[in-house]
Design a protein around this motif. Sequence first.
Motif, PDB file in Angstrom:
ATOM      1  N   TRP A   1       4.053   7.479  -6.083  1.00 39.00           N
ATOM      2  CA  TRP A   1       2.791   7.343  -5.337  1.00 39.00           C
ATOM      3  C   TRP A   1       1.868   8.529  -5.632  1.00 39.00           C
ATOM      4  CZ3 TRP A   1       1.756   2.716  -4.056  1.00 39.00           C
ATOM      5  CH2 TRP A   1       2.699   1.851  -3.494  1.00 39.00           C
ATOM      6  N   ASN A   2       2.436   9.715  -5.798  1.00 39.31           N
ATOM      7  CA  ASN A   2       1.605  10.889  -6.107  1.00 39.31           C
ATOM      8  C   ASN A   2       0.935  10.748  -7.474  1.00 39.31           C
ATOM      9  OD1 ASN A   2       2.371  12.057  -3.703  1.00 39.31           O
ATOM     10  ND2 ASN A   2       3.926  13.399  -4.607  1.00 39.31           N
ATOM     11  N   VAL A   3       1.696  10.275  -8.471  1.00 41.64           N
ATOM     12  CA  VAL A   3       1.100  10.164  -9.812  1.00 41.64           C
ATOM     13  C   VAL A   3       0.061   9.033  -9.831  1.00 41.64           C
ATOM     14  CG1 VAL A   3       2.765   8.644 -11.034  1.00 41.64           C
ATOM     15  CG2 VAL A   3       1.624  10.469 -12.278  1.00 41.64           C
ATOM     16  N   ILE A   4       0.224   8.027  -8.989  1.00 39.61           N
ATOM     17  CA  ILE A   4      -0.809   6.983  -8.874  1.00 39.61           C
ATOM     18  C   ILE A   4      -2.097   7.604  -8.320  1.00 39.61           C
ATOM     19  CG2 ILE A   4      -1.479   4.893  -7.594  1.00 39.61           C
ATOM     20  CD1 ILE A   4       1.474   3.934  -7.973  1.00 39.61           C
ATOM     21  N   GLN A   5      -1.974   8.469  -7.288  1.00 41.77           N
ATOM     22  CA  GLN A   5      -3.174   9.161  -6.781  1.00 41.77           C
ATOM     23  C   GLN A   5      -3.842   9.949  -7.902  1.00 41.77           C
ATOM     24  OE1 GLN A   5      -2.925  11.447  -3.183  1.00 41.77           O
ATOM     25  NE2 GLN A   5      -1.782   9.876  -2.064  1.00 41.77           N
ATOM     26  N   PHE A   6      -3.031  10.587  -8.751  1.00 37.20           N
ATOM     27  CA  PHE A   6      -3.608  11.393  -9.832  1.00 37.20           C
ATOM     28  C   PHE A   6      -4.298  10.507 -10.874  1.00 37.20           C
ATOM     29  CE2 PHE A   6      -3.244  13.352 -14.072  1.00 37.20           C
ATOM     30  CZ  PHE A   6      -4.178  14.358 -13.881  1.00 37.20           C
ATOM     31  N   ILE A   7      -3.666   9.395 -11.287  1.00 36.21           N
ATOM     32  CA  ILE A   7      -4.311   8.603 -12.349  1.00 36.21           C
ATOM     33  C   ILE A   7      -5.586   7.902 -11.854  1.00 36.21           C
ATOM     34  CG2 ILE A   7      -2.257   8.347 -13.805  1.00 36.21           C
ATOM     35  CD1 ILE A   7      -1.856   5.599 -12.910  1.00 36.21           C
ATOM     36  N   ARG A   8      -5.721   7.751 -10.537  1.00 37.17           N
ATOM     37  CA  ARG A   8      -6.989   7.223 -10.001  1.00 37.17           C
ATOM     38  C   ARG A   8      -8.134   8.209 -10.280  1.00 37.17           C
ATOM     39  NH1 ARG A   8      -6.635   1.823  -9.478  1.00 37.17           N
ATOM     40  NH2 ARG A   8      -5.220   1.101  -7.857  1.00 37.17           N
ATOM     41  N   THR A   9      -7.841   9.505 -10.433  1.00 33.99           N
ATOM     42  CA  THR A   9      -8.903  10.505 -10.643  1.00 33.99           C
ATOM     43  C   THR A   9      -9.490  10.424 -12.056  1.00 33.99           C
ATOM     44  OG1 THR A   9      -7.464  12.325 -11.408  1.00 33.99           O
ATOM     45  CG2 THR A   9      -7.776  12.125  -9.023  1.00 33.99           C
ATOM     46  N   PHE A  10      -8.843   9.709 -12.973  1.00 34.51           N
ATOM     47  CA  PHE A  10      -9.385   9.570 -14.339  1.00 34.51           C
ATOM     48  C   PHE A  10     -10.540   8.572 -14.395  1.00 34.51           C
ATOM     49  CE2 PHE A  10      -5.002  10.877 -15.941  1.00 34.51           C
ATOM     50  CZ  PHE A  10      -5.436  12.051 -16.557  1.00 34.51           C
ATOM     51  N   ARG A  11     -10.683   7.769 -13.335  1.00 33.76           N
ATOM     52  CA  ARG A  11     -11.691   6.701 -13.353  1.00 33.76           C
ATOM     53  C   ARG A  11     -13.074   7.278 -13.646  1.00 33.76           C
ATOM     54  NH1 ARG A  11     -15.517   4.122 -10.480  1.00 33.76           N
ATOM     55  NH2 ARG A  11     -15.343   1.867 -10.119  1.00 33.76           N
ATOM     56  N   ALA A  12     -13.731   6.723 -14.674  1.00 37.16           N
ATOM     57  CA  ALA A  12     -15.100   7.125 -14.974  1.00 37.16           C
ATOM     58  C   ALA A  12     -16.009   6.529 -13.907  1.00 37.16           C
ATOM     59  CB  ALA A  12     -15.503   6.622 -16.349  1.00 37.16           C
TER      60      ALA A  12
ATOM     61  N   GLU B   1       0.836  -1.202   0.000  1.00 38.11           N
ATOM     62  CA  GLU B   1       0.000   0.000   0.000  1.00 38.11           C
ATOM     63  C   GLU B   1       0.862   1.238   0.000  1.00 38.11           C
ATOM     64  OE1 GLU B   1      -2.685  -0.196   3.285  1.00 38.11           O
ATOM     65  OE2 GLU B   1      -3.647  -2.016   2.502  1.00 38.11           O
ATOM     66  N   SER B   2       0.314   2.315  -0.516  1.00 35.69           N
ATOM     67  CA  SER B   2       1.024   3.584  -0.478  1.00 35.69           C
ATOM     68  C   SER B   2       1.217   4.018   0.970  1.00 35.69           C
ATOM     69  CB  SER B   2       0.219   4.659  -1.221  1.00 35.69           C
ATOM     70  OG  SER B   2       0.831   5.917  -1.016  1.00 35.69           O
ATOM     71  N   PRO B   3       2.409   4.535   1.300  1.00 38.46           N
ATOM     72  CA  PRO B   3       2.610   5.059   2.652  1.00 38.46           C
ATOM     73  C   PRO B   3       1.963   6.442   2.826  1.00 38.46           C
ATOM     74  CG  PRO B   3       4.635   5.244   1.366  1.00 38.46           C
ATOM     75  CD  PRO B   3       3.623   4.573   0.488  1.00 38.46           C
ATOM     76  N   PHE B   4       1.407   6.990   1.743  1.00 34.42           N
ATOM     77  CA  PHE B   4       0.863   8.352   1.794  1.00 34.42           C
ATOM     78  C   PHE B   4      -0.660   8.348   1.665  1.00 34.42           C
ATOM     79  CE2 PHE B   4       5.053   8.554  -0.326  1.00 34.42           C
ATOM     80  CZ  PHE B   4       5.749   9.216   0.674  1.00 34.42           C
ATOM     81  N   GLU B   5      -1.306   9.123   2.526  1.00 30.98           N
ATOM     82  CA  GLU B   5      -2.747   9.288   2.414  1.00 30.98           C
ATOM     83  C   GLU B   5      -3.096  10.101   1.184  1.00 30.98           C
ATOM     84  OE1 GLU B   5      -5.568  10.831   5.614  1.00 30.98           O
ATOM     85  OE2 GLU B   5      -3.877   9.961   6.735  1.00 30.98           O
TER      86      GLU B   5
END
Length: 136
Positions: free
Chosen positions: A124-135, A39-43
């Motif tokens: 980890w930050n860019v993973i948080q961002f690409i989660r926002t593309f989810r339709a 898991e990501s260590p960052f919230e």
Amino acid sequence: MLGVVVMIFLAGPAAQAFHPSVYSPRVPPEQLERIQEIESPFETTPERIEEGRKVYFGKGLCVTCHSKKGNGVRMPGHAPRDFTDAKWQDTRTDGELMWVLKTGSPGTGMPQRVGKVLTEEEGWNVIQFIRTFRAQ
Ligand code: HEC
């Protein structure tokens, strides 16, 4: 000589057929369970999503293949992942996405990013961002 050319030609499509589906795991089976649990260590925070957005459009070069809308540009060979695909988003854990950023996706154009042009935290930050593309 002709034989060599034919062999190279035949190896191309075979290499691309390596993944039968966009939903099948990219992590090798013997590592999958362990990687999925990482898991990501960052919230997730708006600040980190914003940092991830900068990486995506900036030094990560993600936008050149994955496009502004995250659905991917057309290119020869393996298509870049469509991040708007909700089923794909739900199939992958953050640990698997980090594995791809650290390893690249063998046999495709997806390059190694973390450890090469990005730090682990930027990953980890860019993973948080690409989660926002989810339709929805
Ligand atoms: C040169 C083109 C290119 C660049 C640059 C690129 N990608 Fe990719 N990416 C691809 C391709 C092609 C695939 C599809 C690989 C596959 O099907 O296994 C992919 C797949 C992915 C996947 C899905 C892997 C999976 O498990 O399904 C993720 C996540 C990803 N890229 C994230 C990123 C991020 C984040 C960046 C920037 C830091 C980036 N990519 C930069 C081409 C690229």
